[in-house]
Write an enzyme that holds these catalytic residues in place. Structure first.
Site: not given
Ligand code: F6R
Ligand code: MG
Ligand code: MG
Length: 362
Positions: A10, A17, A51, A88, A129-130, A225, A228, A230, A283
Site C-alpha cells: 500500500d 484507504h 494495495d 492518503y 484487502d482489509k 499498527y 492490515k 492484506d 472501510d
Molecule cells: C484498515 C484500514 C482502515 C484505516 C482507517 C483509519 O486496514 O486501513 O480501516 O484503519 O481508515 O485510518 P487512519 O488512521 O489512517 O485515519
Molecule cells: Mg492504506
Molecule cells: Mg490495503
C-alpha cells in the site's frame, strides 16, 4: 526453472484507504516494462483496494536480491508520486528508509514460488484487502485437505497421496510441517487459531510446491499498527493438483476474517471482481480477488477475473447480509477483535490513560 513473485504494498490511495489510483498502477507498469525481457520475463500489475500488486515472472529464484530491489524501487518511485499527489497513506507500507537485501521485513508482502513449468501450468493469484494472512487458512485447508470441497482428493490418484502444510507461528517466529490426511486434526488445532498461525506453503507429498501465502505481519515489523497486512497467495492448479473450480470453491463461503475497519473487526470476506475491489462500507467489507493465469515459458497468459462471475453473486449477497448483522454489534466483541489482537491496533494508546485510574475491587 521459473519463479513467480507476487509482491504487494500500500503506497497510497484515495479517498482514504479505499483505492490505489490508476496513475500509480500505470507508473508501476512503466517501470516494470523497462526491465521486461531482461531482469524479468513478464509482469502484471493491478490493485486490490489500496494495495498495488506486482506479479512478476523471472528465472532468478525466490528471495532474489535483484528482484526484491526491483520491486522496492518500483514501489519507491510510485510512492514519490503518491506523496507529490498528496494521496492518503502515501508510502504507507515502505517501512524501511532504504532497501536492504530482501523485501520481506521491510513492509511489502511477498508470495513467491520457483518450479519447473509443467506441460500446462494454471495458476490462480489471490489478493486481499482489509484482512490478514490467516484469512487464507480456511480456504487453503478446504482446497488441499477437505474432500467435501475437493473431490479430487478422493478420486484423482495423483491427489490421494495428500499434502504437507507448512504452518508459521507468526508470534514465535517458528514453523512446523504437518501432513494431511493423517495429521489433519493437529493441523486444524493450529490453523483454527487465526490470531497466531498462518499457512505459509503447501506441497504435494511428492514434493511438488502447490501454494504459497504472504505471511508478513506489518504490525510485528513496525512494532505498531500501520494498517492490515492484506495478504496474497499463489495456487497452482490442475493436472494432479486441485482443479481451478476446486480452488475457487471455498470462497463461495464468505468466512469471517479479522481486519475491516481500523484492522480491528471481524467481517465477511467478499469475493469480488478486480474492478469491484473497492472497500467502501465501514472501510470494507474485506475483499478478495482471484486472477487466473496460464504460464508459457514464464510469459503470463491472462488474467481471467475468476470472481467476475454470477456464480459468486450469492456469496456477495450473503457477505452483505453478514455485514448487516455483525455491524449491529458496534464496538462490542465478537465484532471487535479479541483483546490479544487489539494489542496490535491503536487501542492500547487509548487505554493507557485509564491505567492509573484502576483501583482494586474491595
Ligand atoms: C484498515 C484500514 C482502515 C484505516 C482507517 C483509519 O486496514 O486501513 O480501516 O484503519 O481508515 O485510518 P487512519 O488512521 O489512517 O485515519
Ligand atoms: Mg492504506
Ligand atoms: Mg490495503
Amino acid at each position: 526453472m521459473i519463479t513467480i513473485s507476487l509482491i504487494k504494498a500500500d503506497i497510497g490511495s484515495f479517498p482514504g484507504h479505499t483505492r490505489a489510483p490508476q496513475k500509480l498502477i500505470d507508473k508501476c507498469k512503466e517501470y516494470l516494462e523497462e526491465v521486461k525481457g531482461q531482469l524479468i520475463v513478464d509482469y502484471y500489475v493491478t490493485r486490490c483496494g489500496d494495495d498495488i500488486q506486482l506479479l512478476m515472472t523471472h528465472t532468478k529464484g525466490v528471495d532474489n536480491e535483484e528482484i526484491h530491489a526491483l520491486a522496492w524501487s518500483v514501489f519507491e518511485r510510485a510512492a514519490n508520486i503518491a506523496i507529490e499527489d498528496k494521496l492518503y497513506g502515501a508510502g504507507q507500507d515502505l517501512l524501511a528508509d532504504a532497501f536492504s537485501g530482501n523485501i520481506r521485513g521491510l513492509g511489502p508482502g511477498c508470495a513467491e514460488m520457483e518450479f519447473e513449468e509443467r506441460e500446462a501450468e494454471s495458476i490462480i493469484a489471490f489478493m486481499c484487502d482489509k484482512t490478514d494472512p490467516a484469512a487464507f487458512n480456511l480456504p487453503l485447508f478446504k482446497i488441499f485437505a477437505d474432500p467435501f470441497n475437493t473431490p479430487g482428493l478422493v478420486i484423482d490418484k495423483k491427489l490421494t497421496q495428500g499434502f504437507v502444510f507448512e504452518v508459521h507461528d507468526l508470534m514465535a517466529g517458528k514453523k512446523i510441517s504437518l501432513k494431511t490426511p493423517e495429521e489433519m486434526y493437529e493441523l486444524l488445532a493450529l490453523i483454527g487459531n487465526r490470531d497466531r498461525y498462518a499457512i505459509k506453503r503447501i506441497y504435494r507429498k511428492d514434493g511438488l510446491l502447490a501454494a504459497v501465502v504472504s505471511t508478513e505481519k506489518l504490525s510485528l515489523i513496525a512494532g505498531e499498527y500501520v494498517g492490515k497486512d492484506d495478504p496474497v497467495a499463489l495456487v497452482r492448479c490442475q493436472g494432479g493438483l486441485p482443479a481451478v473450480g476446486e480452488v475457487l470453491e471455498p470462497f463461495a463461503f464468505p468466512q469471517l476474517v479479522a481486519g475491516w475497519m481500523r484492522g480491528s473487526h471481524w467481517g465477511p470476506l467478499m469475493p469480488v471482481s478486480e474492478k469491484d475491489a473497492n472497500p467502501s462500507r465501514f472501510d470494507g467489507p474485506p475483499r478478495v480477488i482471484a486472477l487466473g493465469f496460464q504460464l508459457r515459458h514464464g510469459k503470463l497468459l491472462g488474467p481471467v477475473d475468476m470472481f467476475a462471475d454470477v456464480a459468486f453473486d450469492r456469496a456477495r449477497a450473503l457477505a452483505n447480509e453478514i455485514a448487516d448483522y455483525i455491524r449491529m454489534h458496534g464496538p462490542f466483541q465478537p465484532h471487535r477483535l479479541s483483546e490479544e489482537q487489539m494489542e496490535y491496533t491503536t487501542l492500547p494508546h487509548v487505554l493507557e490513560k485509564l491505567s492509573s485510574r484502576f483501583a482494586p475491587i474491595e
